[in-house]
Write a protein that holds these residues in place. Structure first.
Motif, short mmCIF file in Angstrom:
data_model
loop_
_atom_site.label_atom_id
_atom_site.label_comp_id
_atom_site.label_asym_id
_atom_site.label_seq_id
_atom_site.Cartn_x
_atom_site.Cartn_y
_atom_site.Cartn_z
N GLN A 118 0.96 -1.07 0.00
CA GLN A 118 -0.28 0.11 0.04
C GLN A 118 0.96 1.46 -0.04
N LEU A 169 0.33 10.24 6.70
CA LEU A 169 -0.58 9.45 7.71
C LEU A 169 -0.51 7.88 7.46
N ARG A 173 0.65 5.38 10.35
CA ARG A 173 -0.17 4.01 10.72
C ARG A 173 0.37 2.86 10.56
N PRO B 72 -8.96 6.63 6.53
CA PRO B 72 -8.68 5.30 5.82
C PRO B 72 -9.78 4.14 5.91
N ASP B 74 -9.95 1.16 6.41
CA ASP B 74 -9.61 -0.03 7.48
C ASP B 74 -9.61 0.78 9.03
N ILE B 75 -10.51 2.08 9.03
CA ILE B 75 -10.35 2.72 10.29
C ILE B 75 -10.66 1.93 11.57
N SER B 76 -10.06 1.94 12.40
CA SER B 76 -10.60 1.03 13.78
C SER B 76 -11.74 1.95 14.38
N GLU B 79 -10.23 4.88 16.13
CA GLU B 79 -9.63 6.05 15.45
C GLU B 79 -11.13 6.82 15.10
#
Lengths: 251, 92
Positions: A118, A169, A173, B72, B74-76, B79
């Protein structure tokens, strides 16, 4: 502009407009902006390299654990064939812990692999934007008056700035995730340091602290099954060897 | 309207979609405030689907600022608590 990346791009915008205020020559600002973007791209590359390093470290750890699993299995068989069921059980308990760790490590390696992919794509995208900025920069320098150029620069720089913030960002992550993995990796190393996966033949009597902890880890039923299976396997071909049961020298 | 999905890129959406996106955004804020993770996931998926179905990916050499930046994919849920609060991603 909302969102995490949005906040960062706002910071970027403020920086650029400060630059524009100070600079007499928009062309200079453009060149400087481009130079900063290229520097930033280098940082992105470094971020990706860090993810790759973390992945390699985990892969090495996983290979080491795989060897331990094989070794502990062999030791369990040896112990059992010499009638030392206690040692065999301890070895299998350790094997079970090592296998659990191995599974989680392999899963983490896969996650990092996906993240690397990614990030690489994000880097390519950013590279494309920076290249577009370079082209646009020359057009602005050649075609626009100073006042018009300011507006165009601001727009173009904000577009690149947002892309940068977004890649930033993504790297942030990825780093957070590798940090968690590092903590997990350190836990495995601690287990190793405590002798959890060590050669059982070098241990004193089983049922030391580690063994007591291991038997509490809930792998009991699985260990029982594996021990029973091992017994059947060994029993079938080695019915004439019960005398070895007493021997300890060979262990 | 230009929408960015963090980590994926920018999409151009018809302006009519902004109302629908804003509504989903507000409901997502509600879900997060109530600790309803399942509800939040559903709304979040709908937001992403809206962008995917109505949006056109911007060409890579286009240098424009987004009107909305979605977090994003796949944000938790943790988050999300930081992102989907107050007026949400899209100010009302």
């Amino acid at each position: 502009m909302p969102g995490l990346a949005g906040r960062m791009s706002t910071v970027m915008k403020a920086k650029i407009s400060r630059l524009l205020d100070r600079s007499e020559d928009p062309g200079e600002t453009l060149d400087y902006g481009y130079q900063k973007q290229v520097e930033h791209l280098q940082q992105v590359k470094k971020g990706i390299a860090d993810v790759v390093t973390s992945k390699k470290r985990l892969q090495m750890q996983s290979q080491k654990l795989e060897q331990q699993v094989v070794k502990l299995d062999t030791q369990a068989r040896q112990a059992l064939s010499q009638g030392r069921e206690d040692l065999a059980r301890a070895a299998l308990e350790r094997k079970s812990v090592a296998q659990t760790e191995l599974q989680s490590l392999d899963q983490q390696v896969n996650e990092l692999e996906a993240q690397q992919e990614q990030l690489t794509q994000a880097e390519q995208k950013l590279r494309g934007k920076i290249e577009a900025f370079r082209t646009k920069k020359e057009v602005i320098k050649a075609q626009y008056s100073a006042a018009e150029a300011q507006v165009k620069i601001s727009e173009a720089a904000t577009g690149v700035g947002e892309e940068m913030a977004d890649v930033g960002l993504a790297i942030q992550r990825a780093e957070d995730k590798t940090e968690q993995m590092r903590a997990r990796g350190a836990a495995v190393e601690e287990l190793e340091a405590a002798g959890t996966f060590e050669d059982l033949t070098q241990l004193g009597p089983p049922q030391d602290d580690i063994d007591r902890e291991l038997s509490q880890l809930g792998s009991g039923a699985q260990v029982d099954d594996e021990l029973a299976k091992m017994k059947t396997e060994l029993g079938s071909g080695e019915g004439d060897k019960p005398a070895l049961g007493e021997g300890r020298e060979g262990a | 309207m230009i929408v960015r999905i963090s980590g994926e890129g920018q999409f151009e959406l018809p302006d009519e979609d902004s109302e629908r996106l804003n509504e989903l955004d507000n409901r997502a804020v509600n879900a997060v405030e109530q600790g309803d993770e399942t509800g939040f996931r559903e709304l979040w998926t709908q937001m992403l689907e809206l962008v995917a179905s109505d949006g056109n990916a911007l060409p890579g050499d286009e240098l424009v600022e987004s009107d909305v930046i979605l977090p994003p994919r796949d944000i938790s849920f943790d988050e999300a608590k930081g992102e989907f609060s107050g007026e949400g991603l899209i100010p009302d």
